[in-house]
Design an enzyme around this catalytic site. Structure first.
Site, PDB file in Angstrom:
ATOM      1  N   VAL A   1      39.220  49.554  42.884  1.00 18.56           N
ATOM      2  CA  VAL A   1      40.111  49.898  41.812  1.00 18.56           C
ATOM      3  C   VAL A   1      40.491  51.484  41.731  1.00 18.56           C
ATOM      4  O   VAL A   1      39.426  52.362  41.910  1.00 18.56           O
ATOM      5  CB  VAL A   1      39.535  49.331  40.493  1.00 18.56           C
ATOM      6  CG1 VAL A   1      40.180  49.510  39.360  1.00 18.56           C
ATOM      7  CG2 VAL A   1      39.189  47.851  40.674  1.00 18.56           C
TER       8      VAL A   1
ATOM      9  N   ASP B   1      35.015  32.814  37.692  1.00 19.61           N
ATOM     10  CA  ASP B   1      33.948  33.876  37.965  1.00 19.61           C
ATOM     11  C   ASP B   1      33.426  34.747  36.993  1.00 19.61           C
ATOM     12  O   ASP B   1      33.487  36.020  36.832  1.00 19.61           O
ATOM     13  CB  ASP B   1      34.608  34.750  39.312  1.00 19.61           C
ATOM     14  CG  ASP B   1      33.610  35.705  39.689  1.00 19.61           C
ATOM     15  OD1 ASP B   1      32.441  35.203  39.887  1.00 19.61           O
ATOM     16  OD2 ASP B   1      33.927  36.781  40.409  1.00 19.61           O
TER      17      ASP B   1
END
Length: 563
Positions: free
Chosen positions: A26, A141
């Protein structure tokens, strides 16, 4: 020597790395078109080599981008360079809202979490799940690494839809957990590779609540497979037995959320939230009540089974113990009779069911129900009961309410084989776009930004402002970052590049000069000797007529100096 910054899709500048996981990195980024900071998640190159994964990832990311909720990290855009240029080896990317805060996993790692904060964090997760499940999107998740707590305490859940794309690309539990993280938060049905629905997210949320209350997950092992086995077969220890400071009123909440059977968990996130809220102000259950709940949800615990086995071994080996009863205990005899009765009833029911089944319908066939305009949550439950797998596709609709099914493939009434995949087209409501921040832009740049966002330029109202260049946007009729319908007309107020000059004849030269300077104009005093002088000198005439004049204009202030 400086290098040119990396730019994706011609509009997203990639800046410094701010985080990474097992499947992506990221970066902080900047949207050059809309002029805002963003977070850019770039997928791992190894994972991206799977063509099928690229396709699933793109579809799931697009579905996630249609969700807009304060507790969900917004997905602005997603792309796959190879879909445009087949020769490109650039991995897929996601452009997300840049959230400034701390990951929940880091908060847990820093030390004990106060109960009030733990409840608030879980309530925020459930709020996000309540919205996503009604939109037909299952996260798959949920874990502390996918939950961000902002600097203001707001809970933000991220990575919706990505887990589905990854899990669909993985054939085993070990393979999947290697990609999307630890198996510590898996539901039993995920661990067994079975189809999952919204209740899998509630199980994972229960694991997060357990960890917040105790500082550890309910099941731990040396490998993901070992942990997955425990999720399927082991009974969790109530949080108060791990941390005596945990409130006993939350034990039933955690145990209910961690039920092995999805149908014994809370039916949806809203019921989980309501139970959590009630437990905060409620009384702790007695040991007997908690034991009854554990037996209901999990049956005899492994600890009880071990103690029973130990007792039987002792009876069989201890020669000092004498038998005082000539036959088995009466309770055992009645228990055996009851067991035989249950087995006989089950066989009779099975035979009766087989005989009543219509001969023309194969055992493995199912009739597709009519799910149009039914809530996605109910549709998923109905399909699960029919042993069908659901694939959710999010679409905008002006006719079907948000979260309800628009259509199904196959259609209602069609015979479908057991285990088949049914595509549910679920409504996201009317499609919305985000209003860009355009204050301070030039009119041309603002027009392009509105067009790129799917909005229309309306009336342009000029306004005098000495501090702004001509055609600079002062304000817009819609607030920045507002959710708007595509094609919404946005009116703008822009700087005219002019100021209003008043009639200064009769003013003293000093006062008139000050007035012009305040307006952004340049005063030029000019003496005239053909008229009588005044004391103090006053303006006799001006070189510009009163009215709007361009900023910076020089204005002669003529005053008399003659006899």
């Amino acid at each position: 020597m400086s290098t040119e910054p990396r730019v994706i899709a011609g509009r997203y500048r990639v800046d410094e790395l701010i985080g990474h996981g097992g499947m992506a990195k990221v970066y902080r980024g900047y949207d050059l078109t809309l002029g805002r900071e963003v977070a850019i998640k770039i997928l791992d190159r190894e994972l991206a080599r799977d063509t099928a994964f690229r396709t699933r990832f793109r579809l799931e990311a697009q579905a996630a981008s249609r969700m807009s909720h304060p507790s969900i990290v917004r997905v602005y855009d997603a792309g796959d360079p190879s879909a445009i240029d087949s020769s490109s080896d650039e991995p897929p990317y996601i452009v997300m809202e840049l959230v400034k805060g701390t990951l929940l996993k880091d908060i847990i790692a820093a030390g004990p979490v106060p109960v009030a904060d733990a409840v608030r964090y879980v309530d925020g997760i459930l709020e996000a799940l309540d919205y996503s499940h009604r939109a037909g999107v299952v996260h798959r998740d949920i874990k502390p690494g996918n939950v961000m707590v902002t600097d203001k305490g707001q809970v933000k859940v991220m990575d919706f839809g990505i887990a589905r794309a990854v899990s669909d690309s993985s054939s085993t539990v070990a393979e999947t957990t290697q990609i999307i993280g630890t198996a510590a938060y898996f539901s039993p049905e995920q661990a067994k590779g079975e189809p999952v629905d919204a209740r899998a997210d509630l199980y994972s949320t229960g694991v997060v609540l357990y960890e917040l209350l105790t500082g550890r997950q309910p099941f731990r092992g040396e490998s993901p497979v070992a942990v997955a086995y425990q999720h399927v077969s082991e009974t969790p220890v109530p949080p108060t037995e791990v941390n005596e400071d945990a409130p006993g009123a939350l034990d039933p909440i955690v145990l209910r959320a961690l039920a092995k059977d999805p149908y014994q968990r809370y039916p949806d996130a809203a019921h989980f939230r309501a139970a959590l809220d009630a437990a905060v102000t409620g009384n702790a259950p007695t040991r007997k009540q908690l034991g009854a709940l554990t037996s209901e949800l999990y049956g005899p615990s492994p600890r009880q089974a071990q103690e029973t086995a130990r007792s039987l071994r002792q009876l069989s080996t201890d020669t000092t113990m004498t038998r005082t009863q000539s036959g088995p205990p009466v309770a055992w005899i009645w228990a055996g009779v009851a067991l035989l009765a249950v087995l006989l009833a089950s066989v009779v029911f099975w035979v009766f069911t087989i005989s009543m089944r219509p001969p023309e319908v194969p055992n493995s066939a199912r009739i597709m129900p009519d799910l149009v305009n039914v809530s996605s949550e109910r549709a998923l439950d109905d399909l699960a009961k029919l042993d069908m797998t659901a694939k959710v596709v999010i679409e905008s609709s002006t006719d079907i309410a948000e979260g309800n099914v628009i259509s199904t493939d196959p259609e209602a009434g069609v015979s479908v084989e057991e285990g088949s995949t049914v595509t549910l087209h679920v409504s996201s409501g009317e499609e919305t776009v985000v209003m860009p921040k355009i204050e301070g832009m030039s009119l041309d740049a603002a027009t392009n930004a509105l067009k790129s966002a799917g909005l229309s330029l309306g009336t342009v109202i000029p306004r005098n402002d000495k501090g702004l260049a001509a055609n600079t946007v002062i304000s817009a009729s819609e607030d920045a970052d507002a959710e708007l319908a595509p094609g919404t007309v946005v009116n703008l107020v822009v700087a005219s590049g002019k100021v209003t000059l008043t009639n200064l004849v009769g003013w003293t030269v000093d006062a008139a000069s000050t007035n012009l300077s305040d307006l952004g104009l340049t005063p030029v005093p000019v003496e005239q000797g053909d008229c009588p002088a005044t004391e103090p000198p006053t303006v006799h005439s001006m070189s510009s007529a009163p009215g709007d004049v361009p900023v910076g204009t020089s204005v002669e202030l003529r005053y008399c100096t003659g006899e």
